[in-house]
Design a protein around this motif. Structure first.
Motif, PDB file in Angstrom:
ATOM      1  N   UNK A  78       0.980  -1.121   0.019  1.00 37.12           N
ATOM      2  CA  UNK A  78      -0.051  -0.024  -0.051  1.00 37.12           C
ATOM      3  C   UNK A  78       0.862   1.242  -0.058  1.00 37.12           C
ATOM      4  N   UNK A  79       0.456   2.142  -0.703  1.00 38.95           N
ATOM      5  CA  UNK A  79       1.472   3.248  -1.192  1.00 38.95           C
ATOM      6  C   UNK A  79       0.602   4.455  -0.802  1.00 38.95           C
ATOM      7  N   UNK A  80       1.059   5.835  -0.470  1.00 33.71           N
ATOM      8  CA  UNK A  80       0.283   6.818  -0.540  1.00 33.71           C
ATOM      9  C   UNK A  80       1.005   7.935  -1.278  1.00 33.71           C
ATOM     10  N   UNK A  81       0.021   8.854  -1.541  1.00 34.98           N
ATOM     11  CA  UNK A  81       0.772  10.055  -2.326  1.00 34.98           C
ATOM     12  C   UNK A  81      -0.017  11.299  -2.044  1.00 34.98           C
ATOM     13  N   UNK A  82       0.504  12.487  -1.538  1.00 33.88           N
ATOM     14  CA  UNK A  82      -0.099  13.649  -1.670  1.00 33.88           C
ATOM     15  C   UNK A  82       0.438  14.575  -2.842  1.00 33.88           C
ATOM     16  N   UNK A  83      -0.360  15.611  -3.024  1.00 37.95           N
ATOM     17  CA  UNK A  83       0.095  16.442  -4.056  1.00 37.95           C
ATOM     18  C   UNK A  83       1.467  17.105  -3.981  1.00 37.95           C
ATOM     19  N   UNK A  84       2.480  17.096  -4.779  1.00 40.91           N
ATOM     20  CA  UNK A  84       3.855  17.744  -4.609  1.00 40.91           C
ATOM     21  C   UNK A  84       4.828  16.780  -3.929  1.00 40.91           C
ATOM     22  N   UNK A  85       4.433  15.800  -3.591  1.00 42.51           N
ATOM     23  CA  UNK A  85       5.184  14.841  -2.799  1.00 42.51           C
ATOM     24  C   UNK A  85       5.409  13.504  -3.577  1.00 42.51           C
ATOM     25  N   UNK A  86       6.575  12.603  -3.311  1.00 44.14           N
ATOM     26  CA  UNK A  86       6.777  11.422  -3.855  1.00 44.14           C
ATOM     27  C   UNK A  86       5.736  10.315  -3.226  1.00 44.14           C
ATOM     28  N   UNK A  87       5.430   9.565  -4.192  1.00 46.34           N
ATOM     29  CA  UNK A  87       4.762   8.300  -3.394  1.00 46.34           C
ATOM     30  C   UNK A  87       5.590   7.427  -2.599  1.00 46.34           C
ATOM     31  N   UNK A  88       4.868   6.994  -1.335  1.00 47.50           N
ATOM     32  CA  UNK A  88       5.712   6.468  -0.460  1.00 47.50           C
ATOM     33  C   UNK A  88       5.104   5.056  -0.052  1.00 47.50           C
ATOM     34  N   UNK A  89       5.917   4.044   0.070  1.00 52.68           N
ATOM     35  CA  UNK A  89       5.458   2.943   0.742  1.00 52.68           C
ATOM     36  C   UNK A  89       4.899   2.982   2.020  1.00 52.68           C
ATOM     37  N   UNK A  90       3.765   2.505   2.377  1.00 53.00           N
ATOM     38  CA  UNK A  90       3.344   2.752   3.720  1.00 53.00           C
ATOM     39  C   UNK A  90       3.458   1.209   4.563  1.00 53.00           C
ATOM     40  N   UNK A  91       2.984   0.225   3.699  1.00 51.40           N
ATOM     41  CA  UNK A  91       3.045  -1.260   4.281  1.00 51.40           C
ATOM     42  C   UNK A  91       2.896  -2.307   3.239  1.00 51.40           C
ATOM     43  N   UNK A  92       3.698  -3.250   3.361  1.00 55.83           N
ATOM     44  CA  UNK A  92       3.661  -4.029   2.498  1.00 55.83           C
ATOM     45  C   UNK A  92       3.730  -5.649   3.083  1.00 55.83           C
ATOM     46  N   UNK A  93       3.433  -6.654   2.330  1.00 54.64           N
ATOM     47  CA  UNK A  93       3.172  -7.857   2.602  1.00 54.64           C
ATOM     48  C   UNK A  93       3.782  -8.735   1.693  1.00 54.64           C
ATOM     49  N   UNK A  94       4.885  -9.688   1.967  1.00 54.29           N
ATOM     50  CA  UNK A  94       5.700 -10.545   0.982  1.00 54.29           C
ATOM     51  C   UNK A  94       4.540 -11.775   0.988  1.00 54.29           C
ATOM     52  N   UNK A 150      -2.237  11.412   7.759  1.00 60.38           N
ATOM     53  CA  UNK A 150      -2.345  10.570   6.946  1.00 60.38           C
ATOM     54  C   UNK A 150      -3.261  10.509   5.726  1.00 60.38           C
ATOM     55  N   UNK A 151      -3.832  11.807   5.493  1.00 56.52           N
ATOM     56  CA  UNK A 151      -4.539  12.256   4.397  1.00 56.52           C
ATOM     57  C   UNK A 151      -3.687  12.234   3.367  1.00 56.52           C
ATOM     58  N   UNK A 152      -4.111  11.433   2.274  1.00 54.17           N
ATOM     59  CA  UNK A 152      -3.367  11.075   0.984  1.00 54.17           C
ATOM     60  C   UNK A 152      -4.223  10.131  -0.069  1.00 54.17           C
ATOM     61  N   UNK A 153      -3.701  10.153  -1.219  1.00 55.18           N
ATOM     62  CA  UNK A 153      -4.321   9.153  -2.064  1.00 55.18           C
ATOM     63  C   UNK A 153      -3.709   7.951  -1.985  1.00 55.18           C
ATOM     64  N   UNK A 154      -4.442   6.681  -1.527  1.00 59.59           N
ATOM     65  CA  UNK A 154      -3.603   5.237  -1.462  1.00 59.59           C
ATOM     66  C   UNK A 154      -3.817   4.433  -2.586  1.00 59.59           C
ATOM     67  N   UNK A 155      -2.783   3.823  -2.673  1.00 59.38           N
ATOM     68  CA  UNK A 155      -2.785   2.977  -3.998  1.00 59.38           C
ATOM     69  C   UNK A 155      -2.219   1.567  -3.455  1.00 59.38           C
ATOM     70  N   UNK A 156      -2.828   0.494  -3.872  1.00 64.35           N
ATOM     71  CA  UNK A 156      -2.108  -0.934  -4.025  1.00 64.35           C
ATOM     72  C   UNK A 156      -1.539  -1.272  -5.360  1.00 64.35           C
ATOM     73  N   UNK A 157      -0.319  -2.032  -4.672  1.00 72.22           N
ATOM     74  CA  UNK A 157       0.389  -2.372  -5.935  1.00 72.22           C
ATOM     75  C   UNK A 157       0.969  -3.884  -5.547  1.00 72.22           C
ATOM     76  N   UNK A 158       1.179  -4.690  -6.686  1.00 73.56           N
ATOM     77  CA  UNK A 158       1.862  -5.972  -6.702  1.00 73.56           C
ATOM     78  C   UNK A 158       3.210  -5.731  -7.220  1.00 73.56           C
TER      79      UNK A 158
END
Length: 118
Positions: free
Chosen positions: A35-51, A88-96
Motif C-alpha cells: 500500500x502506497x500513499x501520495x499527496x500533491x507535490x510529494x513522492x509516492x511512499x510505501x506505507x505497508x507491504x506484505x510478502x 495520513x490524508x493522501x491518495x492510497x494505492x495498492x500495488x503488486x
C-alpha cells in the motif's frame, strides 16, 4: 492483472478506515503486495507491504496504527488504519510486485482517497 481499491473516505482524527484491494487474478502466492500513499507535490511512499511468505513491513509513521493483511482465497489485500491523523490524508494505492521491495515494474491500482480532518 487489474487491481481495484475501495474503502477510502473522510474520517475525523482518531477514527478508522479499512482499505481493500481486489486483484483480478490469483497471484498472491507468488507476489508481494504493498500500500502506497501520495499527496500533491510529494513522492509516492510505501506505507505497508506484505510478502508472499507473510512477512510485513510498515513505514515508521504508521507502525502500531496500520495493519496489512491478505486473504488469498478472495484475492484481496487489506489495510486496516486506526488512530488516523490529519497527516495520513493522501491518495492510497495498492500495488503488486514479483520483486519485493521494488514495485517499479509491478501492477498498480487507481487508488482511493483518504481524508482525515482534525
Amino acid at each position: 492483472v487489474e487491481l481495484v481499491e475501495s474503502g477510502g473516505g473522510q474520517v475525523q482524527a482518531g477514527g478508522s478506515l479499512r482499505l481493500s484491494c481486489v486483484a483480478s487474478e490469483v497471484i498472491f502466492s507468488i507476489m508481494a503486495m504493498g500500500w502506497f500513499r501520495q499527496v500533491p507535490g510529494k513522492e509516492r511512499e510505501l506505507v505497508a507491504g506484505i510478502t508472499n511468505s507473510g512477512s510485513t513491513y510498515y513505514t515508521d509513521a504508521v507502525k502500531d496504527r496500520f495493519t496489512i493483511s491478505a486473504d488469498n482465497a478472495k484475492n484481496t489485500v487489506y489495510l486496516q488504519m486506526n488512530s488516523l491523523k490529519p497527516e495520513d490524508t493522501a491518495h492510497y494505492y495498492c500495488a503488486l510486485t514479483f520483486s519485493w521491495p521494488n514495485f517499479g515494474e509491478g501492477y498498480w491500482g487507481r487508488g482511493t482517497q483518504v481524508t482525515v480532518s482534525s
